[in-house]
Design an enzyme around this catalytic site. Structure first.
Site, PDB file in Angstrom:
ATOM      1  CG  HIS A 150      60.065   8.200  23.256  1.00  0.00           C
ATOM      2  ND1 HIS A 150      59.225   9.248  22.961  1.00  0.00           N
ATOM      3  CD2 HIS A 150      61.328   8.682  23.133  1.00  0.00           C
ATOM      4  CE1 HIS A 150      59.962  10.318  22.663  1.00  0.00           C
ATOM      5  NE2 HIS A 150      61.235   9.997  22.767  1.00  0.00           N
ATOM      6  CG  ASP A 185      63.580  14.468  25.609  1.00  0.00           C
ATOM      7  OD1 ASP A 185      64.363  13.673  26.161  1.00  0.00           O
ATOM      8  OD2 ASP A 185      63.394  14.522  24.367  1.00  0.00           O
ATOM      9  CG  HIS A 187      62.812  13.406  20.934  1.00  0.00           C
ATOM     10  ND1 HIS A 187      64.063  13.439  21.513  1.00  0.00           N
ATOM     11  CD2 HIS A 187      63.008  13.223  19.609  1.00  0.00           C
ATOM     12  CE1 HIS A 187      64.985  13.272  20.571  1.00  0.00           C
ATOM     13  NE2 HIS A 187      64.375  13.144  19.405  1.00  0.00           N
ATOM     14  CG  ASP A 276      66.719  15.514  23.846  1.00  0.00           C
ATOM     15  OD1 ASP A 276      66.117  16.281  24.634  1.00  0.00           O
ATOM     16  OD2 ASP A 276      66.261  14.418  23.486  1.00  0.00           O
TER      17      ASP A 276
HETATM   18  C1  TV1 Z   1      71.647   3.442  15.985  1.00  0.00           C
HETATM   19  C2  TV1 Z   1      72.667   4.062  15.274  1.00  0.00           C
HETATM   20  C3  TV1 Z   1      70.449   4.113  16.244  1.00  0.00           C
HETATM   21  C4  TV1 Z   1      72.513   5.375  14.831  1.00  0.00           C
HETATM   22  C5  TV1 Z   1      69.088   6.127  16.017  1.00  0.00           C
HETATM   23  C6  TV1 Z   1      67.470   9.472  15.701  1.00  0.00           C
HETATM   24  C7  TV1 Z   1      70.281   5.418  15.780  1.00  0.00           C
HETATM   25  C8  TV1 Z   1      68.959   7.408  15.530  1.00  0.00           C
HETATM   26  C9  TV1 Z   1      71.327   6.050  15.066  1.00  0.00           C
HETATM   27  C10 TV1 Z   1      67.701   8.122  15.745  1.00  0.00           C
HETATM   28  C11 TV1 Z   1      70.042   7.995  14.835  1.00  0.00           C
HETATM   29  C12 TV1 Z   1      65.631   8.477  16.219  1.00  0.00           C
HETATM   30  C13 TV1 Z   1      63.025   7.309  14.670  1.00  0.00           C
HETATM   31  C14 TV1 Z   1      61.978   6.113  12.657  1.00  0.00           C
HETATM   32  C15 TV1 Z   1      61.322   5.364  14.465  1.00  0.00           C
HETATM   33  C16 TV1 Z   1      62.559   6.016  14.020  1.00  0.00           C
HETATM   34  C17 TV1 Z   1      64.186   9.299  25.872  1.00  0.00           C
HETATM   35  C18 TV1 Z   1      59.744   4.938  12.546  1.00  0.00           C
HETATM   36  C19 TV1 Z   1      71.067   9.885  13.820  1.00  0.00           C
HETATM   37  C20 TV1 Z   1      65.010  10.291  25.243  1.00  0.00           C
HETATM   38  C21 TV1 Z   1      64.391   8.841  20.430  1.00  0.00           C
HETATM   39  C22 TV1 Z   1      64.468   9.179  18.959  1.00  0.00           C
HETATM   40  C23 TV1 Z   1      64.628  10.023  21.370  1.00  0.00           C
HETATM   41  C24 TV1 Z   1      64.095   8.005  18.093  1.00  0.00           C
HETATM   42  C25 TV1 Z   1      64.713   9.597  22.824  1.00  0.00           C
HETATM   43  C26 TV1 Z   1      64.222   8.280  16.608  1.00  0.00           C
HETATM   44  C27 TV1 Z   1      64.676  10.742  23.821  1.00  0.00           C
HETATM   45  N1  TV1 Z   1      66.148   9.666  15.997  1.00  0.00           N
HETATM   46  N2  TV1 Z   1      71.175   7.324  14.622  1.00  0.00           N
HETATM   47  N3  TV1 Z   1      66.559   7.524  16.085  1.00  0.00           N
HETATM   48  N4  TV1 Z   1      61.045   5.055  13.042  1.00  0.00           N
HETATM   49  N5  TV1 Z   1      63.681   7.161  15.861  1.00  0.00           N
HETATM   50  O1  TV1 Z   1      62.870   8.386  14.171  1.00  0.00           O
HETATM   51  O2  TV1 Z   1      63.421  11.372  23.825  1.00  0.00           O
HETATM   52  O3  TV1 Z   1      65.659  11.694  23.545  1.00  0.00           O
HETATM   53  O4  TV1 Z   1      69.914   9.264  14.380  1.00  0.00           O
HETATM   54 CA    CA Z   2      59.259  17.173  25.403  1.00  0.00          CA
END
Ligand code: TV1
Ligand code: CA
Length: 409
Positions: A150, A185, A187, A276
């Site tokens: 990302h 992944d 995502h 994931d």
């Molecule tokens: C701290 C504590 C951070 C609890 C983050 C889930 C947390 C998330 C947390 C979380 C969570 C996201 C968004 C909305 C961006 C935000 C490279 C506009 C229970 C590997 C990244 C996901 C995935 C980011 C990374 C996403 C990968 N989901 N609890 N954060 N804003 N962020 O939606 O591809 O797996 O969720």
């Molecule tokens: Ca993917």
């Protein structure tokens, strides 16, 4: 060996960085560094370490990162500390937030969280995982690493600070004319797709969950096919919740990747193998088994094209550790876990080719596997509804295949 059916003689090279395993995103953060140490411990308990050589890497430099990232953003990554973020007149915090570091998000339930915190040791962490992916790319071998898909040119996103995948692909473009990127992944691989959106030398293919606001919002639609010279060089395969092994592999992955290989004819492949997409993930809603996940990896390896394998993340740590350990056994080539463990396989020496035991050996993280009955191949969720109907799968694959066909001469 049965666990490695298409194995030629391979030398497996493995790298594990204890320092990265200690990186702390924060107590309540979903990114759990311990999963890396768990995977390493599991690999050790299966006695796989003596079958592999250790890969040496050097930390990436600011100049190497600048092959993709903005200099100002790289400076921030070097300068930011948790102390600087909270002290003074707030100037440092403002600057960091400008790069999406330390910026708070809403969790949908009215709570707030920080995806990309100004973590202690951030610079060393970034240098280490990016350096690992660069070393892997330079070794022109199969290797698993990082997979922080990302991160953008000028900002952090989705727990990713430096995009080691883009750096590795740019490195590969020095020796190969066409590079294929495959991302399983859960995502969408937005950072990598954007970096090469107008390139016809890199084809990006992402399989992902695309439901509602699922991160990254509004990315990864079938209609997103790339721009300019890169038109039809971005391939997107969106899915609904509950996708099972057979729908994923036979309905989408195999036909799409077969077509991509035939049409694009890559000279090298980079694959991000985020854990994931496995059943029971804390963030993802798909329902893949360890064997189903590994089947996708095995399929890409079967083309015998130079392959760089990267890990990514997974949020149910015992599942991810089991999956990666199995993929090491079966593919004899892996680097994973936020670029923490790197394994390079070369087509020259002896493969691991060990028989795989489903029973997880007794070791220090034993208790973590209780919920899965101490089995490597834990059971998928049989009650989870698969929202991907046969009709949906057929429709998506038809559209995707039609897009790819546009590249046929
Ligand atoms: C701290 C504590 C951070 C609890 C983050 C889930 C947390 C998330 C947390 C979380 C969570 C996201 C968004 C909305 C961006 C935000 C490279 C506009 C229970 C590997 C990244 C996901 C995935 C980011 C990374 C996403 C990968 N989901 N609890 N954060 N804003 N962020 O939606 O591809 O797996 O969720
Ligand atoms: Ca993917």
């Amino acid at each position: 060996s049965p666990s490695c059916p298409d194995a030629r003689k391979r030398r497996v090279c493995y790298y594990y960085d204890r320092n990265i395993a200690g990186v702390d995103y924060g107590e309540s953060h979903v990114m759990v560094p311990r999963r890396v140490d768990m995977a390493h411990a599991l690999i050790r308990s299966y006695r796989l370490l003596p079958d592999m050589a250790r890969l040496r890497t050097t930390p990436a430099t600011a100049a190497e990162m600048a092959a993709f990232h903005d200099a100002g953003y790289v400076d921030l990554l070097r300068d930011i500390t948790p102390e600087a973020f909270v002290s003074g007149d707030g100037e440092v915090a403002r600057r960091a937030r400008g790069f999406n570091v330390g910026e708070a998000s809403m969790d949908g339930g009215g709570g707030r969280y920080i995806d990309n915190p100004p973590i202690a040791g951030l610079w060393d962490y970034c240098r280490s995982y990016a350096g690992g992916s660069l070393a892997s790319a330079r070794a022109l071998a199969i290797n698993w690493s990082g997979g922080m898909h990302h991160a953008c040119r000028g900002c952090a996103s989705g727990f990713c600070y430096v995009n080691d995948i883009v750096l590795a692909i740019k490195e590969l473009l020095g020796s190969f004319s066409r590079v294929l990127y495959v991302d399983i992944d859960v995502h969408h691989g937005d950072g990598v797709e954007t970096a090469f959106v107008d390139s016809n030398r890199v084809m990006t293919v992402s399989f992902h969950q695309r439901t509602g606001d699922f991160f990254p919002k509004d990315r990864g639609l079938v209609s997103h096919v790339g721009e300019g010279e890169g038109q039809y060089h971005a391939v997107n395969v969106p899915m609904s919740k509950g996708m099972d092994d057979d729908g994923y592999y036979f309905g989408l992955f195999k036909p799409v990747m077969e077509k991509v290989m035939a049409v694009f004819k890559p000279e090298a492949i980079v694959m991000q193998c985020g854990g994931d997409s496995l059943s029971g993930d804390r963030l993802g809603g798909l329902n893949l088994s360890v064997a189903g996940h590994a089947r996708c990896v095995g399929f890409m390896r079967s083309f015998n094209t130079p392959l760089l394998l990267l890990g990514g993340v997974g949020y149910t740590v015992n599942h991810v550790a089991a999956c990666w350990c199995y993929e090491i056994l079966t593919t004899t080539s892996f680097q994973f876990a936020s670029s923490i463990i790197y394994i390079i396989v070369q087509f020259t020496a002896v493969a691991i080719g060990k028989e795989i035991e489903d029973e997880i050996p007794k070791h220090c993280y034993d208790s973590y596997y209780e919920s899965q009955g101490h089995k490597l191949h834990y059971a998928v969720d049989k009650k989870l509804k698969n929202d991907n109907t046969d009709y949906y799968i057929k429709t998506i694959s038809t559209k995707v295949m039609r897009n790819i066909s546009r590249l046929e001469a």
